[in-house]
Design an enzyme around this catalytic site. Structure first.
Site, PDB file in Angstrom:
ATOM      1  N   ILE A  17      43.724  39.559  54.001  1.00  0.00           N
ATOM      2  CA  ILE A  17      45.153  40.039  53.768  1.00  0.00           C
ATOM      3  C   ILE A  17      45.812  40.262  55.085  1.00  0.00           C
ATOM      4  O   ILE A  17      47.008  39.821  54.874  1.00  0.00           O
ATOM      5  CB  ILE A  17      44.949  41.536  53.335  1.00  0.00           C
ATOM      6  CG1 ILE A  17      44.082  41.700  51.957  1.00  0.00           C
ATOM      7  CG2 ILE A  17      46.081  42.552  53.417  1.00  0.00           C
ATOM      8  CD1 ILE A  17      44.673  41.178  50.829  1.00  0.00           C
ATOM      9  N   LYS A 213      47.067  53.322  45.618  1.00  0.00           N
ATOM     10  CA  LYS A 213      46.154  52.153  45.642  1.00  0.00           C
ATOM     11  C   LYS A 213      44.936  52.164  44.884  1.00  0.00           C
ATOM     12  O   LYS A 213      44.502  51.411  44.149  1.00  0.00           O
ATOM     13  CB  LYS A 213      45.877  51.809  47.265  1.00  0.00           C
ATOM     14  CG  LYS A 213      44.891  50.786  47.542  1.00  0.00           C
ATOM     15  CD  LYS A 213      45.365  49.371  47.099  1.00  0.00           C
ATOM     16  CE  LYS A 213      44.232  48.400  47.162  1.00  0.00           C
ATOM     17  NZ  LYS A 213      44.782  47.047  46.659  1.00  0.00           N
ATOM     18  N   CYS A 267      37.282  45.064  46.258  1.00  0.00           N
ATOM     19  CA  CYS A 267      38.165  45.908  46.048  1.00  0.00           C
ATOM     20  C   CYS A 267      38.063  46.714  44.968  1.00  0.00           C
ATOM     21  O   CYS A 267      37.647  47.809  44.897  1.00  0.00           O
ATOM     22  CB  CYS A 267      39.587  44.998  45.590  1.00  0.00           C
ATOM     23  SG  CYS A 267      39.878  43.871  46.981  1.00  0.00           S
ATOM     24  N   LYS A 323      35.058  35.814  41.196  1.00  0.00           N
ATOM     25  CA  LYS A 323      35.530  35.379  39.806  1.00  0.00           C
ATOM     26  C   LYS A 323      36.257  34.127  39.961  1.00  0.00           C
ATOM     27  O   LYS A 323      36.067  33.242  40.791  1.00  0.00           O
ATOM     28  CB  LYS A 323      37.021  36.419  39.993  1.00  0.00           C
ATOM     29  CG  LYS A 323      37.930  36.154  40.904  1.00  0.00           C
ATOM     30  CD  LYS A 323      39.145  37.050  40.695  1.00  0.00           C
ATOM     31  CE  LYS A 323      40.355  36.679  41.536  1.00  0.00           C
ATOM     32  NZ  LYS A 323      41.488  37.534  41.681  1.00  0.00           N
ATOM     33  N   LYS A 410      31.502  34.692  29.677  1.00  0.00           N
ATOM     34  CA  LYS A 410      33.027  34.639  30.136  1.00  0.00           C
ATOM     35  C   LYS A 410      33.775  34.333  28.809  1.00  0.00           C
ATOM     36  O   LYS A 410      35.062  34.242  29.025  1.00  0.00           O
ATOM     37  CB  LYS A 410      33.546  33.753  31.304  1.00  0.00           C
ATOM     38  CG  LYS A 410      32.993  34.522  32.659  1.00  0.00           C
ATOM     39  CD  LYS A 410      33.816  36.015  32.767  1.00  0.00           C
ATOM     40  CE  LYS A 410      35.137  35.991  32.875  1.00  0.00           C
ATOM     41  NZ  LYS A 410      35.698  37.554  33.013  1.00  0.00           N
TER      42      LYS A 410
HETATM   43  N1  SAJ Z   1      37.345  40.966  35.750  1.00  0.00           N
HETATM   44  C1  SAJ Z   1      36.689  41.269  34.582  1.00  0.00           C
HETATM   45  N2  SAJ Z   1      37.558  41.098  33.493  1.00  0.00           N
HETATM   46  C2  SAJ Z   1      38.654  41.119  33.564  1.00  0.00           C
HETATM   47  C3  SAJ Z   1      39.536  40.937  35.046  1.00  0.00           C
HETATM   48  C4  SAJ Z   1      38.725  40.981  35.942  1.00  0.00           C
HETATM   49  O1  SAJ Z   1      35.319  41.322  34.469  1.00  0.00           O
HETATM   50  O2  SAJ Z   1      39.346  41.315  32.645  1.00  0.00           O
HETATM   51  C5  SAJ Z   1      36.470  40.909  37.163  1.00  0.00           C
HETATM   52  C6  SAJ Z   1      36.478  39.557  37.845  1.00  0.00           C
HETATM   53  O3  SAJ Z   1      35.875  38.801  37.475  1.00  0.00           O
HETATM   54  C7  SAJ Z   1      36.224  40.128  39.374  1.00  0.00           C
HETATM   55  C8  SAJ Z   1      36.378  41.551  39.406  1.00  0.00           C
HETATM   56  O4  SAJ Z   1      36.756  41.920  37.812  1.00  0.00           O
HETATM   57  O5  SAJ Z   1      34.488  39.977  39.384  1.00  0.00           O
HETATM   58  C9  SAJ Z   1      37.836  41.841  40.067  1.00  0.00           C
HETATM   59  O6  SAJ Z   1      38.940  40.917  39.904  1.00  0.00           O
HETATM   60  P1  SAJ Z   1      40.280  41.033  39.558  1.00  0.00           P
HETATM   61  O7  SAJ Z   1      41.062  39.537  39.403  1.00  0.00           O
HETATM   62  O8  SAJ Z   1      40.578  42.138  38.644  1.00  0.00           O
HETATM   63  O9  SAJ Z   1      40.772  41.716  40.875  1.00  0.00           O
HETATM   64  P2  SAJ Z   1      40.575  41.520  42.581  1.00  0.00           P
HETATM   65  O10 SAJ Z   1      39.581  42.260  42.927  1.00  0.00           O
HETATM   66  O11 SAJ Z   1      40.699  39.795  42.804  1.00  0.00           O
HETATM   67  O12 SAJ Z   1      41.905  41.920  43.022  1.00  0.00           O
HETATM   68  C10 SAJ Z   1      42.344  43.611  42.951  1.00  0.00           C
HETATM   69  C11 SAJ Z   1      43.857  43.429  42.248  1.00  0.00           C
HETATM   70  N3  SAJ Z   1      44.133  44.825  41.887  1.00  0.00           N
HETATM   71  C12 SAJ Z   1      44.556  45.080  40.553  1.00  0.00           C
HETATM   72  O13 SAJ Z   1      44.740  44.068  40.049  1.00  0.00           O
HETATM   73  C13 SAJ Z   1      44.926  46.454  40.278  1.00  0.00           C
HETATM   74  C14 SAJ Z   1      44.698  43.232  43.447  1.00  0.00           C
HETATM   75  O14 SAJ Z   1      46.076  43.025  43.098  1.00  0.00           O
HETATM   76  C15 SAJ Z   1      44.653  44.194  44.737  1.00  0.00           C
HETATM   77  O15 SAJ Z   1      45.236  43.957  45.702  1.00  0.00           O
HETATM   78  C16 SAJ Z   1      42.904  43.973  45.076  1.00  0.00           C
HETATM   79  O16 SAJ Z   1      42.192  44.416  44.045  1.00  0.00           O
HETATM   80  C17 SAJ Z   1      42.841  44.704  46.450  1.00  0.00           C
HETATM   81  O17 SAJ Z   1      42.439  44.225  47.458  1.00  0.00           O
HETATM   82  O18 SAJ Z   1      42.640  46.095  46.529  1.00  0.00           O
END
Ligand code: SAJ
Length: 415
Positions: A17, A213, A267, A323, A410
């Site tokens: 970030i 957040k 996160c 992911k 998945k």
């Molecule tokens: N995941 C699932 N099912 C889904 C979506 C995600 O199992 O439908 C899993 C992913 O595979 C992964 C985890 O969740 O293991 C997190 O992935 P993600 O794509 O949801 O999120 P991050 O961790 O890459 O980023 C998140 C984001 N937050 C939100 O969407 C609310 C991003 O905008 C933030 O800036 C980031 O956290 C952060 O730094 O806080």
């Protein structure tokens, strides 16, 4: 007024970030100094080379370094604004480990002169910005939080919200929440961020911004937990969870997220604990964390049942990152699953396909029963394929899969 420094913004912490944030400030014409304790990161940035892969970022970094707008150092210097983007790990008791924030504040205390803005971007529990201000003033009692004086210092919280893999798209276009410790701090932070943010800047107080957040990531965690819980219920009832979710999502007010092998990254798998540890009211948020944290064990049991029932000798595992389409392995459920399976089944040979790494990470690399292979290598010679990450490379089935057991967590091949 300082006459000596040309630095407008100093960004402390050049991670996933901090470094893109520093580059966006620089690209908007600010003179930026990036600070990191890791000399490899400092050298890499000064060479204009990104220390991590993020689509489209390499060219921006190269550009701002070549233009002389961004340089990196291990040592902080005086600046008009300090942006703190350091890790905020969660301790075993689920509270904040604030050592990196305190260390950033200590270095700021050594160079601050009065009149500066200090912004915290790192995800933190409610009240952290205020604590940070108190800590700075304890180190520098000559400064004051009262605005409009020569020795005033201004504090704000401005959480990052970009999605790894889409940082170039989201960094400027996302709306930003900014919480000031007072209105003068909010205005200064707003003026700083509007140099590169095209989205709306939404002003509030620091504690509400901190909660915003945590709320965003908890919202996503709770919704993924709902999907993961559905996947367990469906497994027990012989229902295809992917088809079920697709059908339910045709309802105009239903939008269920995707189940998977668990929730990873630094996160969503972490931040909700900051809410849980700050209150006794967060029952749903805590339960969601527990549901998501339990999913990798379910996956391991499913694979083990399959190994036992087929007497499989070779198992392919597709995906290790947290992911799809990223190289990041932090808190990755897929990696944890692969590590458990390889160490608990020394007689089984695991063919691991992960296009985003060059060597097997962690303890996997030390297991003689695990090999990192290309996707084409699994076409023959494996009895079970376990798909854990929906990387683009895996979207098309690789071969005639009829003779293999497919465990697709998945929903890539099953739907
Ligand atoms: N995941 C699932 N099912 C889904 C979506 C995600 O199992 O439908 C899993 C992913 O595979 C992964 C985890 O969740 O293991 C997190 O992935 P993600 O794509 O949801 O999120 P991050 O961790 O890459 O980023 C998140 C984001 N937050 C939100 O969407 C609310 C991003 O905008 C933030 O800036 C980031 O956290 C952060 O730094 O806080």
């Amino acid at each position: 007024m300082r006459a000596t420094t040309a630095i407008n913004v100093s960004v402390i912490g050049l991670g996933y970030i901090g470094l893109p944030t520093a580059a966006f400030f620089a690209n908007a014409g600010q003179q930026v100094l990036g600070i990191d304790t890791d000399p490899r990161i400092v050298d890499s940035v000064n060479d204009g080379v990104t220390p991590f892969d993020e689509p489209g970022f390499a060219a921006l970094l190269q550009h701002v370094v070549d233009e002389g707008l961004l340089r990196a150092s291990a040592t902080l210097e005086a600046a008009d604004a300090f942006v703190i983007a350091v890790p905020t790990p969660v301790r075993k008791d689920h509270r904040l480990d604030d050592r990196y924030i305190r260390s950033a504040v200590s270095s700021i205390a050594r160079v601050i002169q009065g009149g500066e803005l200090v912004v915290l971007e790192s995800t933190s529990p409610p009240g952290t910005t205020s604590e940070m201000a108190k800590y700075l003033l304890s180190l520098r009692p000559d400064l004051t939080l009262e605005s409009g004086k020569e020795n005033s210092v201004y504090f704000a919280y401005c959480p990052e919200r970009v999605i790894p893999g889409g940082i170039m798209r989201e960094m400027a276009s996302n709306d930003r929440v900014i919480g000031g410790l007072n209105s003068a701090s909010l205005e200064r932070a707003r003026n700083l961020y509007k140099t590169f943010v095209n989205g709306s800047i939404l002003g509030t107080d620091a504690k509400t911004a901190e909660m915003a957040k945590l709320t965003e990531n908890s919202y996503r965690d709770v919704n993924i937990a709902f999907a993961n819980e559905l996947s367990l219920i469906c497994a027990e009832n012989g229902v295809d969870v992917w088809e079920l979710i697709e059908l339910a999502n045709h309802h105009p007010r239903v939008n269920i997220l995707e189940p998977g092998p668990g929730v990873g990254g630094h996160c969503i798998a972490v931040d909700p604990w900051f809410i849980v540890s700050s209150t006794k009211q967060a029952r749903l948020i805590e339960m969601a964390r527990r549901v998501n944290d339990a999913k990798p064990d379910f996956v391991v049991r499913r694979v083990e049942d399959s190994i036992a029932s087929t007497s499989a000798k070779t198992v392919a595992i597709l995906g290790l990152t947290f992911k799809a389409n990223v190289e990041d392995l932090r808190e990755s459920p897929a990696l944890a699953i692969a590590e458990t399976l390889t160490s608990d089944h020394p007689d089984v040979h695991f063919l691991i396909v992960e296009p985003h790494v060059e060597v097997l990470p962690g303890t996997l690399g030390s297991h003689s029963n695990a090999d990192l292979v290309d996707l084409s290598a699994i076409e023959e010679g494996c009895e079970i394929i376990v798909l854990l990450v929906d990387h683009d490379e895996f979207l098309e089935p690789v071969s005639d899969l009829n003779d293999k057991v497919i465990l697709d967590f998945k929903g890539v091949w099953s739907s």
